[in-house]
Design a protein around this motif. Structure first.
Motif, mmCIF file in Angstrom:
data_model
loop_
_atom_site.group_PDB
_atom_site.id
_atom_site.type_symbol
_atom_site.label_atom_id
_atom_site.label_comp_id
_atom_site.label_asym_id
_atom_site.label_seq_id
_atom_site.Cartn_x
_atom_site.Cartn_y
_atom_site.Cartn_z
ATOM 1 N N GLN A 6 15.227 -6.579 5.741
ATOM 2 C CA GLN A 6 14.721 -7.857 6.221
ATOM 3 C C GLN A 6 15.195 -7.973 7.668
ATOM 4 O OE1 GLN A 6 16.051 -9.919 2.202
ATOM 5 N NE2 GLN A 6 14.779 -11.333 3.392
ATOM 6 N N LYS A 9 17.579 -12.171 10.496
ATOM 7 C CA LYS A 9 18.635 -12.882 9.784
ATOM 8 C C LYS A 9 18.346 -14.375 9.770
ATOM 9 C CE LYS A 9 22.672 -9.933 9.923
ATOM 10 N NZ LYS A 9 22.616 -9.818 8.470
ATOM 11 N N LEU A 44 20.682 -18.368 -6.971
ATOM 12 C CA LEU A 44 19.503 -17.551 -6.690
ATOM 13 C C LEU A 44 18.448 -17.772 -7.776
ATOM 14 C CD1 LEU A 44 21.064 -14.121 -5.718
ATOM 15 C CD2 LEU A 44 19.327 -15.323 -4.389
ATOM 16 N N TYR A 86 15.578 -13.810 -0.055
ATOM 17 C CA TYR A 86 15.942 -12.409 -0.244
ATOM 18 C C TYR A 86 14.756 -11.648 -0.828
ATOM 19 C CZ TYR A 86 20.822 -13.873 0.204
ATOM 20 O OH TYR A 86 22.008 -14.395 0.654
ATOM 21 N N LEU A 97 18.256 -4.134 -9.220
ATOM 22 C CA LEU A 97 17.573 -4.699 -8.069
ATOM 23 C C LEU A 97 18.296 -4.255 -6.799
ATOM 24 C CD1 LEU A 97 16.768 -8.358 -9.188
ATOM 25 C CD2 LEU A 97 15.148 -6.496 -8.826
ATOM 26 N N TRP A 99 18.569 -5.083 -2.838
ATOM 27 C CA TRP A 99 18.317 -6.307 -2.096
ATOM 28 C C TRP A 99 18.344 -6.088 -0.583
ATOM 29 C CZ3 TRP A 99 18.073 -11.161 -4.741
ATOM 30 C CH2 TRP A 99 18.337 -11.076 -6.106
ATOM 31 N N GLY A 100 17.552 -6.892 0.090
ATOM 32 C CA GLY A 100 17.702 -7.002 1.525
ATOM 33 C C GLY A 100 18.854 -7.940 1.851
ATOM 34 N N ALA A 101 19.184 -8.018 3.132
ATOM 35 C CA ALA A 101 20.330 -8.841 3.555
ATOM 36 C C ALA A 101 20.002 -10.326 3.604
ATOM 37 C CB ALA A 101 20.830 -8.372 4.922
ATOM 38 N N GLY A 102 18.736 -10.654 3.485
ATOM 39 C CA GLY A 102 18.350 -12.052 3.461
ATOM 40 C C GLY A 102 17.947 -12.594 4.818
ATOM 41 N N TYR B 35 26.593 -8.304 -10.062
ATOM 42 C CA TYR B 35 26.368 -7.982 -8.663
ATOM 43 C C TYR B 35 27.550 -8.501 -7.853
ATOM 44 C CZ TYR B 35 21.371 -7.350 -9.815
ATOM 45 O OH TYR B 35 20.171 -6.937 -10.352
ATOM 46 N N GLN B 37 28.368 -9.871 -3.823
ATOM 47 C CA GLN B 37 27.730 -10.267 -2.572
ATOM 48 C C GLN B 37 28.791 -10.651 -1.560
ATOM 49 O OE1 GLN B 37 25.106 -13.692 -2.792
ATOM 50 N NE2 GLN B 37 23.940 -12.999 -1.021
ATOM 51 N N GLN B 41 25.247 -10.533 3.510
ATOM 52 C CA GLN B 41 24.559 -9.436 2.838
ATOM 53 C C GLN B 41 23.862 -9.920 1.578
ATOM 54 O OE1 GLN B 41 24.406 -6.343 4.185
ATOM 55 N NE2 GLN B 41 25.583 -7.218 5.872
ATOM 56 N N GLY B 42 22.906 -9.153 1.121
ATOM 57 C CA GLY B 42 22.316 -9.432 -0.165
ATOM 58 C C GLY B 42 23.215 -8.922 -1.277
ATOM 59 N N PRO B 43 22.925 -9.307 -2.508
ATOM 60 C CA PRO B 43 23.735 -8.815 -3.626
ATOM 61 C C PRO B 43 23.673 -7.294 -3.748
ATOM 62 C CG PRO B 43 22.356 -10.666 -4.299
ATOM 63 C CD PRO B 43 21.894 -10.257 -2.926
#
Lengths: 109, 112
Positions: A6, A9, A44, A86, A97, A99-102, B35, B37, B41-43
């Motif tokens: 992603q 930020k 989430l 995310y 899963l 994940w991207g950093a969001g 997870y 986090q 960052q994402g999880p």
């Protein structure tokens, strides 16, 4: 390697303006892509998944396998859309899963 | 509230101490995930259970980490000899089969 990127930020747009949150992925097989959202002080939660082709809260996302992208779009942003977003990928394992950093989305009044 | 619950919500511990977190999934969900986090960052996936069987562990899960789900219901995640690098939000999620993962509120660990 499996990866979700992603690039932004932080994204700040005015209320009523279009929104596009970018997500690019790297995966050799046929992934399943998701967008999760986290509103302030909440957990989430799933916003949408590409396989269902739904529009949730006015958001849509199209999987573009050629560009390996799954960008999230909304034509007219609302203040309640302000949140962390995310992008996530599920591969062959069907359990993990990635994940991207969001991206933090701020909708200005 | 019938969602995923996690306890405690916050934990502050000194380096070298052991900590244990608990996750109670949605009752009919057979899959449970942990997870981690960190800020910005994402999880990151740690481990996954299907019923009581731990089917996958990430390389992130060092020997100091252990997770259990003894009766296929709640799960615990234990960290032994905590290090400052263990400071993070630990998230639990559950799902029914391969469907949507439902997340708990997380346990924030601070190692001083």
């Amino acid at each position: 390697a499996q990866r979700v990127t992603q690039p932004e930020k932080l994204l700040s747009v005015f209320k009523g303006a279009p929104v596009e949150l970018k997500c690019n992925y790297s995966y050799s097989g046929s992934p399943e892509l998701f967008w999760y959202v986290q509103y302030s002080r909440q957990r989430l939660q799933l916003l949408l998944r590409h396989i269902s082709r739904e529009s949730i809260k006015g958001f849509t996302a199209d999987l573009n396998k050629g560009e390996t992208s799954f960008h999230l779009k909304k034509p007219f942003a609302q203040e309640e859309d302000s949140a962390m977003y995310y992008c996530a990928l599920s591969g062959d394992s069907n359990y993990q899963l990635i994940w991207g950093a969001g991206t933090k989305l701020i909708i200005k009044p | 509230d019938t969602g995923v619950s996690q306890n405690p919500r916050h934990k502050i511990t000194k380096r070298g101490q052991n900590v244990t977190f608990r996750c109670d999934p949605i009752s009919e969900h057979n899959r449970l995930y942990w997870y981690r986090q960190t800020l910005g960052q994402g999880p990151e996936f740690l481990t996954y259970f299907q019923n009581e069987a731990q089917l996958e562990k990430s390389r992130l899960l060092s020997d100091r980490f252990s997770a259990e789900r003894p009766k296929g219901s709640f799960s615990t995640l234990e960290i032994q000899r905590t290090e400052q690098g263990d400071s993070a939000m630990y998230l639990c999620a559950s799902s029914a089969g391969v469907l949507e993962q439902y997340f708990g509120p997380g346990t924030r660990l601070t190692v001083t």
